[in-house]
Design a protein around this motif. Structure first.
Motif, mmCIF file in Angstrom:
data_model
loop_
_atom_site.group_PDB
_atom_site.id
_atom_site.type_symbol
_atom_site.label_atom_id
_atom_site.label_comp_id
_atom_site.label_asym_id
_atom_site.label_seq_id
_atom_site.Cartn_x
_atom_site.Cartn_y
_atom_site.Cartn_z
ATOM 1 N N LYS A 1 62.848 39.845 32.224
ATOM 2 C CA LYS A 1 62.638 40.560 33.476
ATOM 3 C C LYS A 1 61.477 41.544 33.309
ATOM 4 C CE LYS A 1 67.527 40.427 34.872
ATOM 5 N NZ LYS A 1 68.707 41.250 35.258
ATOM 6 N N GLY A 2 60.957 42.045 34.437
ATOM 7 C CA GLY A 2 59.914 43.066 34.392
ATOM 8 C C GLY A 2 58.691 42.660 35.173
ATOM 9 N N LEU A 3 57.615 43.434 34.998
ATOM 10 C CA LEU A 3 56.356 43.180 35.691
ATOM 11 C C LEU A 3 55.484 42.244 34.870
ATOM 12 C CD1 LEU A 3 55.238 46.674 37.083
ATOM 13 C CD2 LEU A 3 56.317 44.786 38.326
ATOM 14 N N PHE A 4 55.050 41.159 35.491
ATOM 15 C CA PHE A 4 54.122 40.209 34.882
ATOM 16 C C PHE A 4 52.954 40.011 35.839
ATOM 17 C CE2 PHE A 4 58.103 39.346 32.728
ATOM 18 C CZ PHE A 4 57.710 39.171 31.409
ATOM 19 N N MET A 5 51.760 40.201 35.336
ATOM 20 C CA MET A 5 50.577 40.196 36.193
ATOM 21 C C MET A 5 50.096 38.784 36.485
ATOM 22 S SD MET A 5 48.455 43.446 34.739
ATOM 23 C CE MET A 5 48.272 44.180 36.363
ATOM 24 N N PHE A 6 49.392 38.647 37.601
ATOM 25 C CA PHE A 6 48.570 37.474 37.862
ATOM 26 C C PHE A 6 47.261 37.983 38.438
ATOM 27 C CE2 PHE A 6 51.144 38.129 41.625
ATOM 28 C CZ PHE A 6 50.364 37.780 42.714
ATOM 29 N N HIS A 7 46.149 37.350 38.027
ATOM 30 C CA HIS A 7 44.854 37.893 38.404
ATOM 31 C C HIS A 7 43.760 36.864 38.184
ATOM 32 C CE1 HIS A 7 43.828 38.469 34.091
ATOM 33 N NE2 HIS A 7 45.080 38.885 33.956
ATOM 34 N N CYS A 8 42.587 37.172 38.737
ATOM 35 C CA CYS A 8 41.400 36.379 38.451
ATOM 36 C C CYS A 8 40.925 36.715 37.046
ATOM 37 C CB CYS A 8 40.319 36.681 39.477
ATOM 38 S SG CYS A 8 38.806 35.708 39.221
ATOM 39 N N HIS A 9 40.572 35.696 36.257
ATOM 40 C CA HIS A 9 40.075 35.943 34.908
ATOM 41 C C HIS A 9 38.554 36.000 34.858
ATOM 42 C CE1 HIS A 9 40.582 36.377 30.562
ATOM 43 N NE2 HIS A 9 41.868 36.533 30.826
ATOM 44 N N ASN A 10 37.893 36.011 36.018
ATOM 45 C CA ASN A 10 36.557 36.587 36.085
ATOM 46 C C ASN A 10 36.814 38.082 35.940
ATOM 47 O OD1 ASN A 10 34.339 38.063 37.266
ATOM 48 N ND2 ASN A 10 33.599 36.159 38.184
ATOM 49 N N LEU A 11 36.493 38.641 34.795
ATOM 50 C CA LEU A 11 36.984 39.977 34.466
ATOM 51 C C LEU A 11 36.363 41.063 35.331
ATOM 52 C CD1 LEU A 11 37.309 39.752 30.581
ATOM 53 C CD2 LEU A 11 39.025 39.300 32.347
ATOM 54 N N GLU A 12 35.164 40.828 35.853
ATOM 55 C CA GLU A 12 34.615 41.781 36.819
ATOM 56 C C GLU A 12 35.473 41.810 38.079
ATOM 57 O OE1 GLU A 12 31.958 41.376 33.764
ATOM 58 O OE2 GLU A 12 32.251 39.669 35.106
ATOM 59 N N HIS A 13 35.964 40.654 38.503
ATOM 60 C CA HIS A 13 36.851 40.605 39.672
ATOM 61 C C HIS A 13 38.183 41.289 39.369
ATOM 62 C CE1 HIS A 13 34.683 36.844 41.488
ATOM 63 N NE2 HIS A 13 33.930 37.931 41.473
ATOM 64 N N GLU A 14 38.718 41.033 38.181
ATOM 65 C CA GLU A 14 39.974 41.687 37.799
ATOM 66 C C GLU A 14 39.829 43.207 37.878
ATOM 67 O OE1 GLU A 14 42.505 42.530 33.747
ATOM 68 O OE2 GLU A 14 41.621 40.544 33.980
ATOM 69 N N ASP A 15 38.728 43.716 37.330
ATOM 70 C CA ASP A 15 38.535 45.163 37.335
ATOM 71 C C ASP A 15 38.277 45.725 38.730
ATOM 72 O OD1 ASP A 15 38.980 45.325 34.639
ATOM 73 O OD2 ASP A 15 36.869 45.497 34.064
ATOM 74 N N MET A 16 37.832 44.867 39.662
ATOM 75 C CA MET A 16 37.685 45.289 41.052
ATOM 76 C C MET A 16 39.023 45.345 41.780
ATOM 77 S SD MET A 16 34.310 43.291 42.454
ATOM 78 C CE MET A 16 34.638 43.789 44.149
ATOM 79 N N GLY A 17 40.066 44.820 41.160
ATOM 80 C CA GLY A 17 41.386 44.853 41.784
ATOM 81 C C GLY A 17 41.910 43.505 42.216
ATOM 82 N N MET A 18 41.279 42.392 41.754
ATOM 83 C CA MET A 18 41.755 41.049 42.114
ATOM 84 C C MET A 18 42.905 40.684 41.177
ATOM 85 S SD MET A 18 39.452 37.642 42.720
ATOM 86 C CE MET A 18 40.117 36.253 43.651
#
Length: 546
Positions: free
Chosen positions: A522-539
């Motif tokens: 259980k808990g928080l598991f992330m999903f995101h774009c692995h274009n890391l600039e996009h991830e850091d923008m909040g994707m």
């Protein structure tokens, strides 16, 4: 797995929930004191007295210098390791490289890692591809400051595979990875060992990255508005931390373990003489049988396990791995600048990755197995939600790359992002048509225009490698909008859809359906774009598994 086309635009699966969840329904740690980005201020995790590791090591995040180009050394950030307990082969350095050592683990081992932050900034490390409890998955809420230590403890439950370790601090992942913080994890098991695949000196990691240097051999990382929108691209290709790498090999079979360690660049890998690429496995380990491809697409965060037999080649002969031209991964508007920051080496062009030279003739070589592994597959009927897939919807706008119409925010978990533990979920990853949200917490901006999603949002559409933390998933189907078929034809033969994945490249106009288990933790598991600039923008978003 099925591949289909559709002639009209797919209807967007609307989110049915709005607003924030009541804090009372959230786990207790979510209500802790808040720090940066609204995340809780948590003390670094300590070692457990009752956890008895089979492998224990210290992992240091450090500022240092490394030889990369000829001349002056380059200032980098680097992982280094010290094995405290366990098999000697658990930690292997890559010679003269800024990359972290290869960490080799065995399925079933209990592992303890002491992460020491010796940087002058916050960091935390994520075990990309490993199925571990949420508190040791490297969520950014667990960041540690300079001089602090975080202790990871977990059992290796993955089948044999190649995983990655890299930083995961919110809004700083790309910068830290770009400056060198990354390494490979190789998990072995008895099933893989029985195959007799090439090992030792005949098993070679191939970590591909692109970097930009100034005249003093120092890294340049300044994405700005353009780089944040489309990704930051270097003008030099590095393999295992080296430019113009040439491998010297014997005339026999090798196992090449590819990892795309770039922050944004997508590769279309092919041998220059047309030799097919023989694929043994992907992110989540071995396929059921080898597959031959004319080329293979490799997006940031993806891995590839390749068999290459140099038998019969003459001593002194050479072979080059290239990235071939393709189209559609970047927006068509303003293509002159996109994918190269104006410094050359456009992403979708033709360029060399590394070369191989045959330097020794040998007579013995292992044979390619016809069967590799058995994958236990789920059917849609096995899922918790066969008629209502969980949406992961990509939307793009000016300085706004979003998932499910919302930028990343802690405590912003929506109803369709709450997942019951011990369930198998059908999920659908797709592009929203029209202008995406403008970073206002969910507004969807301009509507659709024209055909095939070619309004403003369609014109901004680009490929996104979507990474889901936790267990690997299987790809059920891929479908493409008819208006995108031409671009799609330049990449679609390079997808391996039969293996287990944790990262999937989703092209503009494409819908990818996957089946993903949410078991054990259980808990928080992330999903995101692995274009890391996009991830850091909040994707990036969280699943709350409960």
């Amino acid at each position: 797995m099925s591949i289909s086309k559709f002639q009209s635009r797919r209807n967007f699966i609307k989110q049915t929930s709005i607003g924030l969840l009541a804090f009372a329904s959230m786990p207790s740690w979510i209500n802790a004191a808040e720090g940066m980005h609204g995340m809780p201020i948590l003390p670094p995790r300590k070692a457990s007295a009752n956890f008895k590791p089979d492998v224990e090591l210290e992992l240091f995040c450090q500022n240092t210098e490394a030889p990369v180009l000829a001349g002056k050394t380059t200032r980098v950030q680097k992982y280094s390791a010290k094995l405290l307990h366990g098999p000697e082969q658990s930690v292997t350095e890559i010679p003269s490289s800024y990359l972290g050592p290869v960490i080799r683990l065995q399925k079933g081992q209990k592992v303890r890692i002491h992460l020491h932050n010796q940087l002058d900034e916050d960091t935390i490390t994520h075990w990309h591809g490993l199925h571990v409890p949420a508190e040791v998955d490297g969520h950014p809420m667990y960041v540690i400051g300079q001089g602090q230590t975080f202790v990871y403890e977990f059992e290796v439950v993955n089948r044999a595979c190649m995983a990655i370790y890299h930083p995961h601090p919110h809004e700083a992942t790309a910068k830290q990875v770009y400056h060198g913080l990354a390494g490979a994890i190789i998990v072995n098991d008895e099933i893989e060992a029985a195959l007799g695949l090439p090992s030792g000196e005949f098993e070679i990691p191939i970590v591909i990255q692109d970097r930009l240097f100034d005249l003093q051999n120092q890294l340049i990382y300044s994405p700005g508005m353009h780089g944040n929108m489309f990704g930051f691209y270097g003008n030099r290709i590095l393999v295992n931390g080296h430019p113009e790498l040439q491998l010297e090999v014997a005339s026999r079979a090798y196992r090449l373990r590819f990892l795309n360690g770039s922050t944004a660049r997508i590769y279309k890998l092919a041998w220059d003489d047309g030799t097919p690429i023989t694929v043994l496995g992907v992110d989540g380990g071995l396929l059921e049988q080898p597959e031959q491809k004319p080329y293979v697409m490799l997006a940031p965060g993806e891995r590839l396990d390749v068999w290459m037999d140099f038998s019969g080649r003459a001593v002194g002969s050479e072979l080059v791995m290239r990235s071939l031209p393709f189209s559609g991964a970047l927006p068509h508007m303003g293509m002159g600048m996109m994918g190269n920051n104006g410094y050359g080496l456009p992403m979708q062009s033709d360029y060399a990755i590394f070369s191989v030279k045959i330097n020794k003739k040998v007579s013995d070589s292992p044979k390619l197995p016809t069967a590799l592994s058995k994958i236990s597959r789920y059917e849609i009927s096995d899922t918790h939600n066969p008629n209502k897939p969980v949406p992961i919807t990509i939307s793009e706008g000016h300085m706004s790359m979003l998932l499910n119409g919302r930028p990343y925010a802690y405590k912003d978990i929506q109803a369709n992002e709450r997942i019951p533990v011990h369930t198998i979920q059908l999920m659908e990853i797709s592009h929203e048509h029209g202008m995406g949200g403008m970073g206002n917490g969910g507004g969807m901006g301009m509507g659709r225009m024209g055909m095939g999603g070619m309004g403003m949002g369609g014109m901004m559409a680009m490929a996104h490698p979507i990474h889901l933390h936790g267990q690997q998933f299987q790809i059920v189907s891929r479908s493409i909008d008819s208006s995108r078929e031409g671009d799609y034809a330049t990449v679609n033969q390079g997808f391996i859809n039969s293996g287990l994945k944790d990262t999937v490249l989703v092209m503009p106009g494409e819908t990818v359906r996957i089946i993903k288990p949410f078991q054990d933790y259980k808990g928080l598991f992330m999903f995101h774009c692995h274009n890391l600039e996009h991830e850091d923008m909040g994707m990036m978003r969280d699943f709350l598994v409960e």
